[in-house]
Design a protein around this motif. Structure first.
Motif, PDB file in Angstrom:
ATOM      1  N   VAL A  88       0.848  -1.187   0.000  1.00 17.12           N
ATOM      2  CA  VAL A  88       0.000   0.000   0.000  1.00 17.12           C
ATOM      3  C   VAL A  88       0.884   1.237   0.000  1.00 17.12           C
ATOM      4  N   ILE A  89       0.478   2.238  -0.767  1.00 11.55           N
ATOM      5  CA  ILE A  89       1.115   3.554  -0.708  1.00 11.55           C
ATOM      6  C   ILE A  89       0.097   4.519  -0.129  1.00 11.55           C
ATOM      7  N   TRP A  90       0.491   5.239   0.911  1.00  9.89           N
ATOM      8  CA  TRP A  90      -0.320   6.334   1.443  1.00  9.89           C
ATOM      9  C   TRP A  90       0.313   7.633   0.992  1.00  9.89           C
ATOM     10  N   VAL A  91      -0.383   8.382   0.126  1.00  9.98           N
ATOM     11  CA  VAL A  91       0.065   9.710  -0.273  1.00  9.98           C
ATOM     12  C   VAL A  91      -0.477  10.676   0.767  1.00  9.98           C
ATOM     13  N   LEU A  92       0.422  11.281   1.532  1.00 14.13           N
ATOM     14  CA  LEU A  92       0.049  12.215   2.594  1.00 14.13           C
ATOM     15  C   LEU A  92       0.291  13.631   2.089  1.00 14.13           C
ATOM     16  N   THR A  93      -0.787  14.401   1.962  1.00 14.22           N
ATOM     17  CA  THR A  93      -0.709  15.750   1.414  1.00 14.22           C
ATOM     18  C   THR A  93      -1.298  16.755   2.389  1.00 14.22           C
ATOM     19  N   PRO A  94      -0.809  18.003   2.328  1.00 14.76           N
ATOM     20  CA  PRO A  94      -1.409  19.038   3.183  1.00 14.76           C
ATOM     21  C   PRO A  94      -2.902  19.187   2.877  1.00 14.76           C
ATOM     22  N   HIS A 101      -0.909  22.350  -0.532  1.00 13.73           N
ATOM     23  CA  HIS A 101      -2.075  21.505  -0.808  1.00 13.73           C
ATOM     24  C   HIS A 101      -2.027  20.978  -2.242  1.00 13.73           C
ATOM     25  N   VAL A 102      -2.376  19.709  -2.408  1.00 14.99           N
ATOM     26  CA  VAL A 102      -2.414  19.064  -3.718  1.00 14.99           C
ATOM     27  C   VAL A 102      -3.873  18.776  -4.046  1.00 14.99           C
ATOM     28  N   GLU A 103      -4.305  19.169  -5.231  1.00 17.83           N
ATOM     29  CA  GLU A 103      -5.686  18.929  -5.649  1.00 17.83           C
ATOM     30  C   GLU A 103      -5.936  17.425  -5.803  1.00 17.83           C
ATOM     31  N   PRO A 104      -7.071  16.930  -5.306  1.00 17.76           N
ATOM     32  CA  PRO A 104      -7.392  15.506  -5.463  1.00 17.76           C
ATOM     33  C   PRO A 104      -7.354  15.047  -6.920  1.00 17.76           C
ATOM     34  N   SER A 105      -7.725  15.922  -7.855  1.00 16.82           N
ATOM     35  CA  SER A 105      -7.696  15.548  -9.272  1.00 16.82           C
ATOM     36  C   SER A 105      -6.262  15.287  -9.748  1.00 16.82           C
ATOM     37  N   ASP A 106      -5.287  15.998  -9.178  1.00 14.56           N
ATOM     38  CA  ASP A 106      -3.884  15.769  -9.528  1.00 14.56           C
ATOM     39  C   ASP A 106      -3.427  14.393  -9.054  1.00 14.56           C
ATOM     40  N   ILE A 107      -3.878  14.018  -7.864  1.00 14.14           N
ATOM     41  CA  ILE A 107      -3.538  12.688  -7.341  1.00 14.14           C
ATOM     42  C   ILE A 107      -4.199  11.620  -8.208  1.00 14.14           C
ATOM     43  N   ALA A 108      -5.482  11.783  -8.513  1.00 11.94           N
ATOM     44  CA  ALA A 108      -6.217  10.796  -9.310  1.00 11.94           C
ATOM     45  C   ALA A 108      -5.570  10.599 -10.679  1.00 11.94           C
ATOM     46  N   THR A 119      -8.213   3.841  -3.193  1.00 10.91           N
ATOM     47  CA  THR A 119      -9.288   3.132  -2.500  1.00 10.91           C
ATOM     48  C   THR A 119      -9.966   3.937  -1.401  1.00 10.91           C
ATOM     49  N   SER A 120      -9.255   4.841  -0.739  1.00 11.54           N
ATOM     50  CA  SER A 120      -9.883   5.599   0.341  1.00 11.54           C
ATOM     51  C   SER A 120      -9.059   6.830   0.674  1.00 11.54           C
ATOM     52  N   ASN A 121      -9.694   7.730   1.427  1.00  8.89           N
ATOM     53  CA  ASN A 121      -9.050   8.947   1.920  1.00  8.89           C
ATOM     54  C   ASN A 121      -9.344   9.063   3.409  1.00  8.89           C
ATOM     55  N   ILE A 122      -8.353   9.565   4.156  1.00  5.70           N
ATOM     56  CA  ILE A 122      -8.566   9.780   5.587  1.00  5.70           C
ATOM     57  C   ILE A 122      -7.908  11.087   6.002  1.00  5.70           C
ATOM     58  N   SER A 123      -8.310  11.577   7.166  1.00  4.99           N
ATOM     59  CA  SER A 123      -7.600  12.658   7.813  1.00  4.99           C
ATOM     60  C   SER A 123      -6.478  11.981   8.594  1.00  4.99           C
ATOM     61  N   ALA A 124      -5.242  12.098   8.091  1.00  6.00           N
ATOM     62  CA  ALA A 124      -4.133  11.321   8.631  1.00  6.00           C
ATOM     63  C   ALA A 124      -3.501  11.944   9.870  1.00  6.00           C
ATOM     64  N   ALA A 125      -3.471  13.257   9.921  1.00  7.49           N
ATOM     65  CA  ALA A 125      -2.830  13.972  11.025  1.00  7.49           C
ATOM     66  C   ALA A 125      -3.283  15.417  10.930  1.00  7.49           C
ATOM     67  N   PRO A 126      -3.089  16.201  11.986  1.00  2.56           N
ATOM     68  CA  PRO A 126      -3.456  17.614  11.891  1.00  2.56           C
ATOM     69  C   PRO A 126      -2.750  18.257  10.682  1.00  2.56           C
ATOM     70  N   GLY A 127      -3.534  18.765   9.774  1.00  4.71           N
ATOM     71  CA  GLY A 127      -2.970  19.414   8.606  1.00  4.71           C
ATOM     72  C   GLY A 127      -2.663  18.505   7.436  1.00  4.71           C
ATOM     73  N   TRP A 128      -2.855  17.190   7.585  1.00  2.00           N
ATOM     74  CA  TRP A 128      -2.491  16.238   6.534  1.00  2.00           C
ATOM     75  C   TRP A 128      -3.653  15.298   6.203  1.00  2.00           C
ATOM     76  N   SER A 129      -3.853  15.065   4.911  1.00  4.22           N
ATOM     77  CA  SER A 129      -4.820  14.081   4.420  1.00  4.22           C
ATOM     78  C   SER A 129      -4.055  12.901   3.846  1.00  4.22           C
ATOM     79  N   GLY A 130      -4.667  11.734   3.904  1.00  2.00           N
ATOM     80  CA  GLY A 130      -4.042  10.543   3.352  1.00  2.00           C
ATOM     81  C   GLY A 130      -4.907   9.920   2.272  1.00  2.00           C
ATOM     82  N   THR A 131      -4.278   9.531   1.167  1.00  2.95           N
ATOM     83  CA  THR A 131      -4.954   8.851   0.066  1.00  2.95           C
ATOM     84  C   THR A 131      -4.308   7.487  -0.092  1.00  2.95           C
ATOM     85  N   ARG A 132      -5.122   6.423   0.022  1.00  2.00           N
ATOM     86  CA  ARG A 132      -4.620   5.042  -0.028  1.00  2.00           C
ATOM     87  C   ARG A 132      -4.597   4.543  -1.466  1.00  2.00           C
TER      88      ARG A 132
END
Length: 142
Positions: A88-94, A101-108, A119-132
């Motif tokens: 699994v790769i977790w892309v952690l972005t501001p 901040h990275v636009e979700p469309s850029d990640i997709a 497969t999913s997105n989470i709030s990974a840490a204060p200030g950071w989102s995670g995309t699985r």
């Protein structure tokens, strides 16, 4: 006794799918990463997170990524090269509104280019989102 913040970060480590003895690699570390999340992951795996020069087969990659870090496609190709078949790769972005901040469309777009599935997105840490990201099921060995 575990402080509320520590318990919350441990919970995030579990939500990231981090289990004891997993091989976890970190790419894109910089001064702005969340050290509490890193500590919770190291506690969960019972060891150190490997840096980007590691030679092991990787089960989970933490890719800290900001808008000005370069080409996400190249970074994802590098990240998936040493990855286990079921890794699994977790892309952690501001988060939105944060510097870098990275636009979700850029990640997709990058994900589809390198042959991974989001497969999913989470709030990974204060200030950071995670995309699985995972290899598509059709590409996994049985």
């Amino acid at each position: 006794m575990v402080a509320a913040g520590d318990a919350e970060q441990s919970s995030v480590a579990e939500r990231l799918g981090i289990k004891p003895d997993m091989v976890v690699q970190e790419i894109g570390w910089d001064e702005d990463v969340d050290d509490d999340l890193r500590a919770a992951i190291e506690e969960q795996i019972g060891g150190d997170i490997l840096d980007e020069d590691a030679d092991e087969v990787i089960e989970v990659v933490l890719l800290w990524w900001r808008d000005d870090d370069g080409d996400l496609v190249d970074a994802l190709i590098d990240a998936k090269t040493p990855m286990a078949t079921d890794g699994v790769i977790w892309v952690l972005t501001p988060k939105n509104g944060q510097p870098g901040h990275v636009e979700p469309s850029d990640i997709a777009e990058a994900v589809s280019t390198v042959g991974l599935a989001q497969t999913s997105n989470i709030s990974a840490a204060p200030g950071w989102s995670g995309t699985r990201l995972v290899p598509p099921k059709s590409n996994t060995k049985r």
